[in-house]
Design a protein around this motif. Sequence first.
Motif, mmCIF file in Angstrom:
data_model
loop_
_atom_site.group_PDB
_atom_site.id
_atom_site.type_symbol
_atom_site.label_atom_id
_atom_site.label_comp_id
_atom_site.label_asym_id
_atom_site.label_seq_id
_atom_site.Cartn_x
_atom_site.Cartn_y
_atom_site.Cartn_z
ATOM 1 N N VAL A 103 40.810 26.628 33.808
ATOM 2 C CA VAL A 103 39.354 26.472 33.901
ATOM 3 C C VAL A 103 38.632 26.426 32.656
ATOM 4 C CG1 VAL A 103 37.312 27.215 35.347
ATOM 5 C CG2 VAL A 103 39.669 27.032 36.418
ATOM 6 N N SER A 104 37.888 25.580 32.326
ATOM 7 C CA SER A 104 37.056 25.779 30.992
ATOM 8 C C SER A 104 36.036 26.927 31.322
ATOM 9 C CB SER A 104 36.124 24.530 30.897
ATOM 10 O OG SER A 104 35.280 24.393 31.951
ATOM 11 N N SER A 105 36.003 27.572 29.994
ATOM 12 C CA SER A 105 35.219 28.831 29.759
ATOM 13 C C SER A 105 33.877 28.772 30.518
ATOM 14 C CB SER A 105 35.026 29.071 28.265
ATOM 15 O OG SER A 105 34.303 28.270 27.579
ATOM 16 N N GLY A 106 33.143 27.581 30.545
ATOM 17 C CA GLY A 106 31.826 27.905 31.185
ATOM 18 C C GLY A 106 31.945 27.829 32.879
ATOM 19 N N LEU A 107 33.190 27.364 33.309
ATOM 20 C CA LEU A 107 33.329 27.669 34.693
ATOM 21 C C LEU A 107 33.980 28.756 35.214
ATOM 22 C CD1 LEU A 107 33.498 23.738 35.298
ATOM 23 C CD2 LEU A 107 31.621 25.172 35.957
ATOM 24 N N ARG A 108 34.336 29.680 34.515
ATOM 25 C CA ARG A 108 35.715 30.587 34.738
ATOM 26 C C ARG A 108 35.050 31.555 35.828
ATOM 27 N NH1 ARG A 108 38.056 31.347 28.984
ATOM 28 N NH2 ARG A 108 39.615 29.564 29.266
ATOM 29 N N THR A 110 32.701 31.006 38.176
ATOM 30 C CA THR A 110 32.451 30.467 39.446
ATOM 31 C C THR A 110 33.808 30.261 39.945
ATOM 32 O OG1 THR A 110 30.641 29.041 38.324
ATOM 33 C CG2 THR A 110 31.675 28.145 40.360
ATOM 34 N N ALA A 111 34.847 29.759 39.309
ATOM 35 C CA ALA A 111 36.235 29.490 39.735
ATOM 36 C C ALA A 111 36.700 30.720 40.344
ATOM 37 C CB ALA A 111 37.067 28.924 38.518
ATOM 38 N N HIS A 112 36.553 31.997 39.535
ATOM 39 C CA HIS A 112 37.142 33.228 40.099
ATOM 40 C C HIS A 112 36.378 33.701 41.199
ATOM 41 C CE1 HIS A 112 39.443 34.236 36.707
ATOM 42 N NE2 HIS A 112 38.479 34.399 35.807
ATOM 43 N N GLY A 113 34.975 33.463 41.304
ATOM 44 C CA GLY A 113 34.197 33.627 42.526
ATOM 45 C C GLY A 113 34.831 32.701 44.143
ATOM 46 N N ILE A 114 35.147 31.412 43.706
ATOM 47 C CA ILE A 114 35.642 30.581 44.585
ATOM 48 C C ILE A 114 37.062 30.970 45.219
ATOM 49 C CG2 ILE A 114 36.504 28.120 45.238
ATOM 50 C CD1 ILE A 114 34.186 27.325 43.308
ATOM 51 N N ILE A 115 37.942 31.748 44.301
ATOM 52 C CA ILE A 115 39.128 32.122 44.519
ATOM 53 C C ILE A 115 38.941 33.310 45.246
ATOM 54 C CG2 ILE A 115 41.269 33.074 43.583
ATOM 55 C CD1 ILE A 115 41.100 30.988 41.248
ATOM 56 N N ASP A 116 38.146 34.238 44.977
ATOM 57 C CA ASP A 116 37.943 35.407 45.860
ATOM 58 C C ASP A 116 37.450 35.151 47.112
ATOM 59 O OD1 ASP A 116 38.701 36.653 43.253
ATOM 60 O OD2 ASP A 116 36.655 37.313 43.018
ATOM 61 N N ILE A 117 36.568 34.196 47.232
ATOM 62 C CA ILE A 117 36.337 33.986 48.562
ATOM 63 C C ILE A 117 37.385 33.240 49.538
ATOM 64 C CG2 ILE A 117 34.885 32.170 49.818
ATOM 65 C CD1 ILE A 117 32.707 32.516 47.369
ATOM 66 N N ALA A 118 38.107 32.376 48.899
ATOM 67 C CA ALA A 118 39.021 31.925 49.445
ATOM 68 C C ALA A 118 40.222 33.066 49.854
ATOM 69 C CB ALA A 118 39.920 30.688 48.900
ATOM 70 N N TYR A 119 40.637 33.785 49.019
ATOM 71 C CA TYR A 119 41.712 34.578 49.239
ATOM 72 C C TYR A 119 41.178 35.801 50.115
ATOM 73 C CZ TYR A 119 45.232 38.100 48.340
ATOM 74 O OH TYR A 119 46.350 39.147 48.491
ATOM 75 N N GLY A 120 40.043 36.110 50.254
ATOM 76 C CA GLY A 120 39.550 37.476 50.865
ATOM 77 C C GLY A 120 38.644 37.223 51.808
ATOM 78 N N SER A 121 37.518 36.558 51.458
ATOM 79 C CA SER A 121 36.436 36.445 52.544
ATOM 80 C C SER A 121 36.551 35.579 53.635
ATOM 81 C CB SER A 121 34.719 36.188 51.690
ATOM 82 O OG SER A 121 34.644 37.228 50.869
ATOM 83 N N LEU A 122 36.925 34.215 53.337
ATOM 84 C CA LEU A 122 36.978 32.985 54.177
ATOM 85 C C LEU A 122 38.513 33.426 54.936
ATOM 86 C CD1 LEU A 122 36.289 30.187 55.330
ATOM 87 C CD2 LEU A 122 37.384 29.237 53.390
ATOM 88 N N ALA A 123 39.353 33.630 54.293
ATOM 89 C CA ALA A 123 40.646 33.866 55.024
ATOM 90 C C ALA A 123 40.615 35.257 55.986
ATOM 91 C CB ALA A 123 41.752 34.285 53.985
ATOM 92 N N GLY A 124 39.915 36.105 55.646
ATOM 93 C CA GLY A 124 39.721 37.238 56.053
ATOM 94 C C GLY A 124 38.666 36.946 57.743
#
Length: 180
Positions: A103-108, A110-124
Motif C-alpha cells: 500500500v502506498s505510504s499515504g494510505l497505509r 487507512t489500510a491498517h484500519g480496514i484490515i483491523d476491522i476485517a480481522y477483528g471487529s467485523l469478523a467478531g
Amino acid sequence: MAISPINTMKLVLLENVGGDVSVLGWDSFIGCMIQAPFLMLAGKMRHVRSDMRLLTGAGFAMLYALFVIQAGNPLGVIMGTICNNISFGILFPTMREMTEESVSSGLRNTAHGIIDIAYGSLAGMLATSWSGAILEHSGIAAMGSICIAMQTIGISFCFAILMAGRKRRKISGPPCASGV
C-alpha cells in the motif's frame, strides 16, 4: 470468523469441561505469555516468506478449534488457546508487513484500519451473531466443526494461491543473471 466464536464463548466452553472463571484467567494469562515472544520476534521471522507465515498462522488457528472440540478438561482448551495465540503472534505482524509492502505510504494507516476491522471487529460481530445460536441449538462440536470448516476454506485458498505462484514461476523461468 473461524476463531471468534470460540473466543466469544470461551467461558461457556471452559465450564462445559469443568473449568470456571479462574481457569479463564489462567487461560488468558498463559495465552498472552505465549503470544508475546512471537510478536517480539516478528522482525526475525521476516526471512520466512509471508505466504508461508500466513499458512502457518492459519494452521495454528485450526489447531485451536481442534483442541477445543476434543477438550475433555480445561487443559485441552488452554492448549487450544496456546495455538490461537501463536497464530495471532504470527499473523498480526505478517498482515502489517504485507500492508506496508503493498500500500502506498499515504494510505497505509487507512489500510491498517480496514484490515483491523476485517480481522477483528467485523469478523467478531458476525461470529458472535451465529456462534450463540449454533451453540444453543447444536452444541460445542457443531460450532467447532463450523470453525474448522471455515479454516479449511481459508487454508485451501492459501494453498491454491501458493500453487498458482509456483506454476507462474515455472512458466516464466528463473530471472536472468544479467538483470535484464
